[in-house]
Design a protein around this motif. Sequence first.
Motif, PDB file in Angstrom:
ATOM      1  N   GLY A 233       7.013 -14.629 -49.834  1.00  0.00           N
ATOM      2  CA  GLY A 233       7.744 -16.068 -49.108  1.00  0.00           C
ATOM      3  C   GLY A 233       8.195 -16.760 -51.068  1.00  0.00           C
ATOM      4  N   ASP A 234       8.333 -15.391 -51.549  1.00  0.00           N
ATOM      5  CA  ASP A 234       8.496 -16.039 -52.920  1.00  0.00           C
ATOM      6  C   ASP A 234       7.974 -17.644 -53.656  1.00  0.00           C
ATOM      7  N   ARG A 235       8.928 -18.384 -54.218  1.00  0.00           N
ATOM      8  CA  ARG A 235       8.090 -19.473 -55.591  1.00  0.00           C
ATOM      9  C   ARG A 235       7.682 -20.511 -54.685  1.00  0.00           C
ATOM     10  N   ARG A 236       8.454 -21.204 -53.418  1.00  0.00           N
ATOM     11  CA  ARG A 236       6.957 -22.132 -53.392  1.00  0.00           C
ATOM     12  C   ARG A 236       5.720 -21.981 -52.859  1.00  0.00           C
ATOM     13  N   ILE A 237       5.200 -24.048 -52.804  1.00  0.00           N
ATOM     14  CA  ILE A 237       3.974 -23.408 -53.402  1.00  0.00           C
ATOM     15  C   ILE A 237       3.181 -23.088 -52.352  1.00  0.00           C
ATOM     16  N   GLY A 238       3.410 -22.843 -50.267  1.00  0.00           N
ATOM     17  CA  GLY A 238       3.112 -21.923 -50.154  1.00  0.00           C
ATOM     18  C   GLY A 238       3.958 -20.180 -49.823  1.00  0.00           C
ATOM     19  N   GLY A 239       4.478 -19.742 -50.433  1.00  0.00           N
ATOM     20  CA  GLY A 239       4.674 -18.623 -50.778  1.00  0.00           C
ATOM     21  C   GLY A 239       3.489 -17.058 -50.723  1.00  0.00           C
ATOM     22  N   ARG A 240       2.445 -17.293 -50.669  1.00  0.00           N
ATOM     23  CA  ARG A 240       1.835 -16.432 -50.219  1.00  0.00           C
ATOM     24  C   ARG A 240       0.978 -16.977 -48.583  1.00  0.00           C
ATOM     25  N   SER A 241       1.303 -17.410 -48.179  1.00  0.00           N
ATOM     26  CA  SER A 241       1.574 -17.568 -46.537  1.00  0.00           C
ATOM     27  C   SER A 241       2.004 -16.694 -46.154  1.00  0.00           C
ATOM     28  N   LEU A 242       2.744 -15.733 -46.288  1.00  0.00           N
ATOM     29  CA  LEU A 242       4.067 -14.840 -46.065  1.00  0.00           C
ATOM     30  C   LEU A 242       3.694 -13.095 -46.894  1.00  0.00           C
ATOM     31  N   THR A 243       3.249 -12.584 -46.449  1.00  0.00           N
ATOM     32  CA  THR A 243       2.766 -11.238 -47.609  1.00  0.00           C
ATOM     33  C   THR A 243       2.782 -10.037 -47.092  1.00  0.00           C
ATOM     34  N   ILE A 244       3.471  -8.981 -47.655  1.00  0.00           N
ATOM     35  CA  ILE A 244       3.923  -7.497 -46.943  1.00  0.00           C
ATOM     36  C   ILE A 244       3.068  -6.884 -47.510  1.00  0.00           C
ATOM     37  N   HIS A 245       2.299  -5.384 -46.549  1.00  0.00           N
ATOM     38  CA  HIS A 245       1.427  -4.618 -47.292  1.00  0.00           C
ATOM     39  C   HIS A 245       1.453  -3.555 -47.393  1.00  0.00           C
ATOM     40  N   GLU A 246       2.207  -2.518 -47.467  1.00  0.00           N
ATOM     41  CA  GLU A 246       1.946  -0.989 -47.516  1.00  0.00           C
ATOM     42  C   GLU A 246       0.413  -0.358 -47.351  1.00  0.00           C
ATOM     43  N   ARG A 247       0.078   0.058 -46.079  1.00  0.00           N
ATOM     44  CA  ARG A 247      -1.574   0.195 -46.139  1.00  0.00           C
ATOM     45  C   ARG A 247      -1.156   2.276 -45.893  1.00  0.00           C
ATOM     46  N   GLU A 248      -0.096   2.420 -45.865  1.00  0.00           N
ATOM     47  CA  GLU A 248       0.092   4.630 -45.491  1.00  0.00           C
ATOM     48  C   GLU A 248       1.503   4.421 -46.081  1.00  0.00           C
ATOM     49  N   ALA A 249       1.878   5.160 -46.899  1.00  0.00           N
ATOM     50  CA  ALA A 249       3.166   4.829 -47.432  1.00  0.00           C
ATOM     51  C   ALA A 249       4.106   5.887 -47.240  1.00  0.00           C
ATOM     52  N   SER A 251       5.104   5.805 -43.516  1.00  0.00           N
ATOM     53  CA  SER A 251       4.918   5.630 -41.882  1.00  0.00           C
ATOM     54  C   SER A 251       3.242   4.643 -42.025  1.00  0.00           C
ATOM     55  N   TYR A 252       3.270   3.020 -42.100  1.00  0.00           N
ATOM     56  CA  TYR A 252       2.620   2.144 -42.076  1.00  0.00           C
ATOM     57  C   TYR A 252       2.770   0.872 -42.865  1.00  0.00           C
ATOM     58  N   ILE A 253       3.394  -0.225 -42.223  1.00  0.00           N
ATOM     59  CA  ILE A 253       2.936  -1.739 -43.384  1.00  0.00           C
ATOM     60  C   ILE A 253       2.809  -2.612 -42.598  1.00  0.00           C
ATOM     61  N   GLU A 254       1.740  -3.508 -43.058  1.00  0.00           N
ATOM     62  CA  GLU A 254       1.870  -4.524 -42.387  1.00  0.00           C
ATOM     63  C   GLU A 254       2.077  -5.537 -42.910  1.00  0.00           C
ATOM     64  N   ILE A 255       2.580  -6.490 -42.007  1.00  0.00           N
ATOM     65  CA  ILE A 255       3.283  -7.799 -42.442  1.00  0.00           C
ATOM     66  C   ILE A 255       1.890  -9.325 -41.997  1.00  0.00           C
ATOM     67  N   VAL A 256       1.477 -10.052 -43.264  1.00  0.00           N
ATOM     68  CA  VAL A 256       1.289 -11.197 -42.744  1.00  0.00           C
ATOM     69  C   VAL A 256       1.461 -12.964 -42.610  1.00  0.00           C
ATOM     70  N   ARG A 267       5.190   0.966 -37.944  1.00  0.00           N
ATOM     71  CA  ARG A 267       4.470   2.152 -38.257  1.00  0.00           C
ATOM     72  C   ARG A 267       5.735   3.573 -37.727  1.00  0.00           C
ATOM     73  N   GLN A 268       5.828   4.303 -38.359  1.00  0.00           N
ATOM     74  CA  GLN A 268       6.908   5.645 -37.912  1.00  0.00           C
ATOM     75  C   GLN A 268       5.861   6.809 -37.505  1.00  0.00           C
ATOM     76  N   LEU A 269       6.242   7.220 -36.321  1.00  0.00           N
ATOM     77  CA  LEU A 269       5.644   8.286 -35.505  1.00  0.00           C
ATOM     78  C   LEU A 269       6.480   8.910 -34.813  1.00  0.00           C
ATOM     79  N   ALA A 270       6.320  10.471 -35.557  1.00  0.00           N
ATOM     80  CA  ALA A 270       7.366  11.022 -34.331  1.00  0.00           C
ATOM     81  C   ALA A 270       8.643  11.035 -34.005  1.00  0.00           C
ATOM     82  N   ARG A 271       9.431  10.580 -35.125  1.00  0.00           N
ATOM     83  CA  ARG A 271      10.718  10.649 -35.220  1.00  0.00           C
ATOM     84  C   ARG A 271      10.835   9.113 -34.605  1.00  0.00           C
ATOM     85  N   GLN A 272      10.378   8.256 -34.913  1.00  0.00           N
ATOM     86  CA  GLN A 272      10.172   6.915 -33.431  1.00  0.00           C
ATOM     87  C   GLN A 272       9.666   5.720 -34.834  1.00  0.00           C
TER      88      GLN A 272
END
Length: 403
Positions: A233-249, A251-256, A267-272
């Motif tokens: 979430g950038d440089r605000r004091i609480g910026g680390r309260s929004l993060t994005i993580h690549e779980r599987e390159a 095909s799968y990301i998670e945003i907290v 997720r990307q699975l079977a062309r969708q």
Amino acid sequence: MGTPDIRHHLPKFFDRFLFKTVLLLMFCEQADAQCKIIKCNTEYLSATSDLRGPNKNVVCCNALRAYSHCTRKTARTCRGDLVYHSAVHIIEDLMIQHNCSKEGPTDSPRPQPPQPLPEGTKKQEACNYEKVFNEKHKKDPKYLHCGTFGDPHLRTFSGDFQTCQVKGSWPLLDNDYLFVQATSSPLSPLSNATVINKITIIFKNMKQCIEQKVYQAEVGNLPAAFDDGSVNGDRRIGGRSLTIHEREAGSYIEIVASYIGTTIRVRQLARQLSFSLRMAEDISQAFSEEQDLQLCVGGCPASQWISRTRQHALSTPISTETAKSLCREKLPIEDVYFQSCVFDLIISGDANFTSSAYFALEDAKDFHPEPETLHIFSQTVTHHHACVISLLLLCFTAIIWNL
């Protein structure tokens, strides 16, 4: 009071201007699938996102050399790509500006965590939804789950399970904190299957916690960063309260988003694409009357419903029994996820669609607040049919009564 000397601020201004220009070009131009310049840009931005302290120039030079090395590795496949050539020129200018030598270490150490002022600690804690809720109410917050996958199938916050047509773009969520839109299109010109091929997520600006962030995923492009190349979430004091993580390159990301008690999986699975969400109940209810169309809240409009047990006019290489056999390998319980799997295989003819229903169920296991209601079983008589039968019984009773 004299006029401030702007020359002191020029380097930082040009850093931001140049990279915003590159990022704008990056998302306006469709880069060649083999050109990895976007990955290079993201790695550099991540390495320099929070430079501070006496060694910041050393860290910056290391990151620039790593950036240069990354661009050289992808030079052959990026030939003719505007974003690539812009990045090369900007790297040269920044190395001169920061007086960096071309030879030297390329390690990009993790950015140092911010050292908040004492009064900043409370502001940072204000961006932890669960902690604030617990302190205020002396209990943990209630969470809700919504997910969509396949052709597409939708599980709403209230536990309704629907299969919908919903061609085009439809809002899954639209509240005071978050907007999520899914775009669906036919799987192929010869298929009746309609699947999600694009997901747009907007985290709305929240004063002390985060700046507005946009995430966009398309089939074939599941980035591990927001549209501006950042991963938080950038440089605000609480910026680390929004993060994005690549779980599987790829095909799968998670945003907290801990500041609103929300976790999202794409997720990307079977062309969708599939979308799964865990959200605090209070956050899910923070919307006005004008924001009434939200598939996660109210489900699909009735005109868009599809029966999962209908007979399909389109013949496919996969029979009903074969589809059931394939789905049973990953989904032994014959609930609505199993039925959705069978439906997708029959209508698409693609056995890979078994993974879509399987991972939707796995995400629901992680996100659903009431494990005992995880599995949903379709009734043999639908609500619509039950109404018709009840009406016929009333008419029959009336006829008998009048005889």
